[in-house]
Design an enzyme around this catalytic site. Structure first.
Site, PDB file in Angstrom:
ATOM      1  N   SER A 149      44.264   8.996 -10.770  1.00 20.09           N
ATOM      2  CA  SER A 149      43.911   9.055 -12.187  1.00 20.09           C
ATOM      3  C   SER A 149      45.070   8.617 -13.072  1.00 20.09           C
ATOM      4  O   SER A 149      46.232   8.656 -12.673  1.00 20.09           O
ATOM      5  CB  SER A 149      43.493  10.475 -12.566  1.00 20.09           C
ATOM      6  N   ARG A 398      50.526   5.919  -3.784  1.00 19.05           N
ATOM      7  CA  ARG A 398      49.891   4.717  -3.251  1.00 19.05           C
ATOM      8  C   ARG A 398      50.922   3.603  -3.132  1.00 19.05           C
ATOM      9  O   ARG A 398      51.775   3.434  -4.007  1.00 19.05           O
ATOM     10  CB  ARG A 398      48.787   4.221  -4.193  1.00 19.05           C
ATOM     11  N   THR A 434      43.938  -3.664 -12.591  1.00 20.49           N
ATOM     12  CA  THR A 434      42.511  -3.366 -12.507  1.00 20.49           C
ATOM     13  C   THR A 434      41.664  -4.508 -13.051  1.00 20.49           C
ATOM     14  O   THR A 434      40.626  -4.859 -12.476  1.00 20.49           O
ATOM     15  CB  THR A 434      42.197  -2.063 -13.273  1.00 20.49           C
ATOM     16  N   CYS A 591      58.161   8.735   3.312  1.00 22.06           N
ATOM     17  CA  CYS A 591      56.806   9.272   3.210  1.00 22.06           C
ATOM     18  C   CYS A 591      56.724  10.302   2.082  1.00 22.06           C
ATOM     19  O   CYS A 591      57.488  11.268   2.070  1.00 22.06           O
ATOM     20  CB  CYS A 591      56.385   9.923   4.525  1.00 22.06           C
ATOM     21  N   CYS A 617      48.553  13.348   5.599  1.00 22.17           N
ATOM     22  CA  CYS A 617      48.523  11.966   5.108  1.00 22.17           C
ATOM     23  C   CYS A 617      47.662  11.845   3.855  1.00 22.17           C
ATOM     24  O   CYS A 617      46.536  12.346   3.801  1.00 22.17           O
ATOM     25  CB  CYS A 617      47.996  11.041   6.201  1.00 22.17           C
ATOM     26  N   CYS A 620      48.785   6.571   1.543  1.00 24.21           N
ATOM     27  CA  CYS A 620      49.581   5.649   0.728  1.00 24.21           C
ATOM     28  C   CYS A 620      49.928   4.378   1.485  1.00 24.21           C
ATOM     29  O   CYS A 620      50.198   3.346   0.884  1.00 24.21           O
ATOM     30  CB  CYS A 620      50.851   6.331   0.225  1.00 24.21           C
ATOM     31  N   CYS A 623      54.168   3.925   5.407  1.00 25.12           N
ATOM     32  CA  CYS A 623      54.720   3.878   6.762  1.00 25.12           C
ATOM     33  C   CYS A 623      54.414   2.548   7.444  1.00 25.12           C
ATOM     34  O   CYS A 623      55.252   1.985   8.156  1.00 25.12           O
ATOM     35  CB  CYS A 623      54.178   5.034   7.594  1.00 25.12           C
TER      36      CYS A 623
END
Length: 645
Positions: A149, A398, A434, A591, A617, A620, A623
């Site tokens: 968001s 992300r 976007t 991470c 997890c 994202c 890794c």
């Protein structure tokens, strides 16, 4: 007949045509399920009213006695119980999967995938072709649940797709848009915020701050209205190919596999979805996208993609500190001068503030923790003054594409195409993507519709999509800013990048004969730990800054523990031998969810044992990008993963 009814009818018809093997005992039970029952979710049909609704169905369990000899002839979607001896010899692939055929299959229910789906059905409906089937698969249990968001969107694409999206005359208008107000740019030192001119690309007149989660849910409702078959809770895990090598469609993952790789009583075989055109809109660094890029060599004429890790929180702040529509961006502190990144703070909704930071994943110091840097950022007076006394209500992270123009791969291939962030259309200097993701989905949809008008059973190649992309606003705006991000690779670090980017933004505007290259791939940029200064991060105060597990609890992470580890490392011992001595636990620091650990173990050669806490997890994908040996492979997990508000 509704879209979901057609799918149900197809499966039931095929199930009825499958005879029960005579070798099954009288007490045996075989059950072929519709996708809704098989996944415990519901498919959204064109006849359902305008809201996406979570399912209330529960998944039943049916006992099934079986033997190895009878397995290949059983219907493909089932629940069963078995003995451990049978489990040891059971190969899920020995059971055929049910399949369904559609005109276009779209992977990913984000803005790009939903825009493509809506545009396709708009064209089909306008042509009076009610039988034209567009099916969208989304791995999250609800549309929008895997979207973070708090974002500023440029409305050009949504204005084109749904012109009355904000109109008071539209009873289904989007109601969560906050018009962008005052915006500012600052360079931060440890204590000060130095005002800087806002580059023209970052001006937000006419833009809106939205909850991207809510916006995506709303797009899902609009897709449903025009007749798109939307199936949340279906994670596409395999690309299917025709004999000629073109993409045939995708298969969803098997469910009910235990952590040991053996089937449980709830085992269900995945489904195949075949389509003349398959559009991949998985977002940044999609697991299936990686496969098609490699198979069709789509990066043969582009530079490798580069990435950043975006970490975000949404806060409810005190009313007296809330300035609706205010937009704040910053660079500098707390990141070191050789690390690219930036931060933001957006005021939207009712006393909500989105605060976050992006750290480029080509940083070289393995002791750096993007999560730790974000916690330090919030203690800066510019941010703390707003957050203090408020409440953090959600957290997420992300990976983001940063490569820009020179990293765009070929987007079309036999049988399909890449759309949205999975192709890399984020405008980094503008801090937006976007609008480009949506526009690319619309361009691909129009090309697919035109290609499918030809009555030809041969594999389809979307030449028109490649051509339209090069003539579009996406191409123009990314080309104009192509040299800004790589300019930060100069010996002057962030200072050299700021100076050159300012020159590009205000004077050159991309009108130069050169295109700067990205220095190296992100994983290869990491130096050895012994060659870098160790970074110690302050202990969280529990008010503004938080420990990582507290933050993970705010993501709504919901992975079943008894399932295969979806973070695939072929040889954990080899990974430890090759990674620990040089980088001293880099995975634990890059991470943002506490997934990776090195636990002290005197019985191991290196004195540590590598551990993966896969249930933490938050998808994202850092890794998969930053692991120095490139030996961690992120795959879609079983179930619906997590939910972000």
């Amino acid at each position: 007949m509704s879209a979901s009814s057609r799918l149900t009818s197809t499966l039931c018809r095929r199930a009825a045509a499958t005879a029960t093997p005579p070798s099954l005992t009288a007490t045996s039970t075989t059950r072929v399920q519709t996708p809704q029952l098989a996944r415990g979710i519901r498919g959204i049909s064109s006849t359902t009213p305008s809201r996406l609704r979570p399912t209330t169905l529960s998944r039943p369990t049916y006992p099934l006695q079986r033997t190895a000899a009878t397995l290949p002839t059983l219907p493909s979607t089932r629940l069963y119980s078995s003995t451990s001896a049978e489990e040891d010899s059971f190969d899920p692939a020995s059971i055929d999967r049910e399949s369904d055929e559609v005109d276009v299959c779209i992977i990913g229910g984000g803005p790009a995938g939903l825009s493509a789906a809506i545009r396709l059905k708009q064209l089909a409906n306008a042509a009076g072709n009610d039988d034209f089937r567009v099916l969208l698969l989304e791995k999250a249990g609800e549309i929008g649940a895997h979207i973070l968001s708090g974002a500023v969107i440029q409305p050009t694409a949504i204005d084109e797709l749904i012109p009355d999206w904000l109109s008071e005359d539209n009873e289904n208008r989007f109601t969560g848009a906050t018009p962008a107000g005052k915006d500012s740019m600052s360079f931060l030192t440890k204590k000060w915020a130095i005002p800087c001119p806002t580059p023209p690309q970052m001006h937000n007149d006419g833009n809106y701050i939205v909850s991207l989660n809510e916006f995506t849910k709303w797009l899902g409702e609009r897709a449903e209205e025009v007749g798109v078959e939307v199936y949340p809770g279906f994670a596409a895990s395999e690309v299917l190919y025709k004999a000629d090598g073109s993409v045939k469609g995708v298969a969803t993952n098997d469910l009910g596999i235990g952590r040991n790789g053996k089937p449980k009583d709830s085992f269900e075989r995945g489904m195949e979805f075949h389509a003349r055109v398959t559009l991949f809109g998985e977002g940044c660094h999609g697991s299936l996208t990686k496969q098609v890029i490699k198979k069709f060599d789509l990066r043969s004429e582009s530079q490798p993609q580069t990435y950043g890790l975006g970490i975000k929180e949404v806060w409810e702040v005190k009313p007296e500190k809330f300035e609706k529509g205010k937009i704040v961006h910053s660079m500098g502190y707390p990141l070191p001068m050789d690390t690219y990144g930036g931060a933001w703070m957006y005021h939207f909704g009712d006393n909500l503030v989105s605060v976050g930071q992006v750290v480029a994943l080509d940083y070289n110091n393995p002791w750096l923790s993007p999560y730790g840097e974000f916690q330090k950022l919030k203690q800066h007076p510019l941010y703390r003054s707003v957050l203090e006394g408020g409440k953090c209500i959600s957290y997420g992270a992300r990976a983001l594409v940063e490569g820009g123009f020179q990293s765009i791969p070929k987007v079309a291939f036999p049988g399909g195409a890449l759309i949205g962030d999975t192709a890399g259309f984020v405008n980094v200097p503008k801090v937006k993507g976007t609008h480009n993701a949506m526009k690319s989905g619309m361009l691909a949809a129009e090309a697919a519709w035109n290609a499918l008008q030809v009555p030809d059973n041969n594999s389809i190649f979307l030449y028109d999509y490649e051509d339209a992309l090069r003539k579009s606003s996406i191409w123009k705006e990314l080309k104009e800013v192509r040299n800004m991000r790589p300019s930060f690779h100069s010996p002057l670090g962030i200072y050299g990048g700021i100076l050159y980017s300012g020159l590009e933004a205000f004077v050159l505007k991309g009108r130069v004969p050169w295109t700067l290259k990205h220095k190296t791939q992100d994983h290869a940029a990491t130096k050895d730990a012994k060659d870098c200064s160790k970074i110690e991060y302050p202990k969280p105060d529990g008010e503004i800054t938080f420990d990582i597990l507290t933050s993970v609890s705010r993501t709504g992470t919901n992975h079943e523990e008894d399932q295969p580890v979806h973070l695939q490392v072929k040889d954990w011992e080899k990974h430890t031998r090759e990674t620990w001595p040089r980088w001293k636990g880099l995975e634990n620091r890059f991470c943002p969810a506490g997934v990776y650990e090195y636990v002290e173990d005197e019985g191991k050669e290196e004195g540590v044992r590598f551990q993966i806490n896969a249930q933490n997890c938050i998808h994202c994908k850092t890794c998969d990008i930053k692991a120095p040996r490139q030996d961690i492979n992120w795959q879609v997990p079983q179930g619906r993963g997590r939910s972000i508000i």
